[in-house]
Design a protein around this motif. Structure first.
Motif, mmCIF file in Angstrom:
data_model
loop_
_atom_site.group_PDB
_atom_site.id
_atom_site.type_symbol
_atom_site.label_atom_id
_atom_site.label_comp_id
_atom_site.label_asym_id
_atom_site.label_seq_id
_atom_site.Cartn_x
_atom_site.Cartn_y
_atom_site.Cartn_z
ATOM 1 N N SER A 1 10.477 -4.437 60.939
ATOM 2 C CA SER A 1 10.786 -4.745 62.673
ATOM 3 C C SER A 1 10.908 -6.243 62.606
ATOM 4 O O SER A 1 10.379 -6.679 63.815
ATOM 5 C CB SER A 1 10.109 -4.100 63.258
ATOM 6 N N SER B 1 12.180 -9.856 63.867
ATOM 7 C CA SER B 1 13.327 -10.359 64.251
ATOM 8 C C SER B 1 14.108 -11.404 63.529
ATOM 9 O O SER B 1 13.255 -11.963 62.635
ATOM 10 C CB SER B 1 12.824 -11.305 65.552
ATOM 11 N N ASP C 1 15.342 -3.316 56.914
ATOM 12 C CA ASP C 1 15.719 -3.027 58.401
ATOM 13 C C ASP C 1 16.167 -4.199 59.188
ATOM 14 O O ASP C 1 15.884 -4.121 60.406
ATOM 15 C CB ASP C 1 14.468 -2.345 59.096
ATOM 16 N N THR D 1 18.363 -6.943 61.212
ATOM 17 C CA THR D 1 19.441 -6.622 62.046
ATOM 18 C C THR D 1 20.650 -7.440 62.005
ATOM 19 O O THR D 1 21.749 -7.392 62.361
ATOM 20 C CB THR D 1 19.109 -6.442 63.627
ATOM 21 N N ASP D 2 20.384 -8.553 61.218
ATOM 22 C CA ASP D 2 21.241 -9.445 61.124
ATOM 23 C C ASP D 2 22.046 -9.602 59.514
ATOM 24 O O ASP D 2 21.024 -9.764 58.583
ATOM 25 C CB ASP D 2 20.896 -10.943 61.216
ATOM 26 N N GLN E 1 19.838 -10.456 56.185
ATOM 27 C CA GLN E 1 19.734 -9.225 55.424
ATOM 28 C C GLN E 1 20.146 -9.467 54.052
ATOM 29 O O GLN E 1 19.478 -9.180 53.066
ATOM 30 C CB GLN E 1 20.203 -8.044 55.910
#
Length: 189
Positions: free
Chosen positions: A42, A44, A155, A157-158, A162
Motif C-alpha cells: 500500500s 503511494s 499492489d 496503483t500507477d 508498477q
C-alpha cells in the motif's frame, strides 16, 4: 471511416506493449523468506519513488566508491555491475515520473540521513575492511529496495511505476544472490 481507423489502431497498439510487459505481481522468483524482508504494501506513488530513488542513489554512490577502493577484483567487478544496473533502474524510474495522467515530483538527488551515514562509514572504512563492509551494506540496502519494489509491483496503483518496480525485482534478487556469494560466510546472513 474514423471509427474504422481508430479500431485498426487499437488492435495494433496492444501487441508491442503486451510483448514487452513484465508481470509486476509475479516478477522475481524469491520470497520474503529468501530475502529476509516482506514486501511493503500500500505505498503511494510518491512514497515509492522516494524510497526507490534513495536506494538507487546509495547503490550508485557506494558502487562508484567500491569500483575504485575494493581490494578484491571480484568485488570490483560486482560493484561495476551493480553500478550499471542501478543507473539503468534509476533512469527508468525518473522516466516513469511524467505521463499524460499525472506528474510525480522528481526525487531529491541527496541521500536520506540513514543512507548518507552508511556511505560515510564506507568512505571512512580502512582498506582491510572495505570489501566486507561494502558487501554487507549493499545487501542491506538491496533487501530494503526489494521490499519497496516488490510491494509496489504487487499492489501499486500507477502502471508506469508498477512496471519499473516489477522490472527492478529480479535484478535486485540477482544482485543479492551474487553479493551473498562474495561475502565471507561469517558475515553472510
Amino acid at each position: 471511416m474514423k471509427i474504422a481507423i481508430v479500431a485498426a489502431l487499437l488492435t495494433l497498439a496492444p501487441v508491442p506493449v503486451l510483448a514487452q510487459a513484465v508481470s509486476p505481481a509475479t516478477s522475481g522468483t524469491m520470497t520474503s523468506a529468501d530475502i529476509g524482508v516482506s514486501p511493503i504494501a500500500s505505498q503511494s506513488g510518491p512514497n515509492y519513488v522516494l524510497a526507490a530513488a534513495d536506494a538507487n542513489l546509495y547503490q550508485i554512490k557506494a558502487a562508484q566508491l567500491a569500483a575504485t577502493r575494493a581490494q578484491r577484483d571480484d568485488v570490483k567487478a560486482y560493484a561495476k555491475r551493480v553500478l550499471a544496473e542501478t543507473q539503468s533502474s534509476h533512469k527508468a524510474l525518473l522516466a516513469a515520473l511524467k505521463n499524460d495522467q499525472r506528474t510525480i515530483k522528481a526525487p531529491s538527488s541527496s541521500l536520506s540521513a540513514d543512507r548518507a551515514a552508511l556511505l560515510k562509514l564506507l568512505q571512512k572504512a580502512p582498506k582491510s575492511a572495505f570489501d566486507n563492509l561494502y558487501l554487507t551494506q549493499s545487501a542491506q540496502v538491496q533487501q530494503a529496495a526489494w521490499a519497496v519494489h516488490k510491494g509496489y509491483a504487487q499492489d501499486g496503483t500507477d502502471p508506469a511505476l508498477q512496471q519499473v518496480a516489477g522490472t527492478a525485482v529480479p535484478v535486485l534478487e540477482n544482485e543479492l544472490t551474487t553479493g551473498k556469494s562474495l561475502t565471507p560466510s561469517g558475515l553472510a546472513g
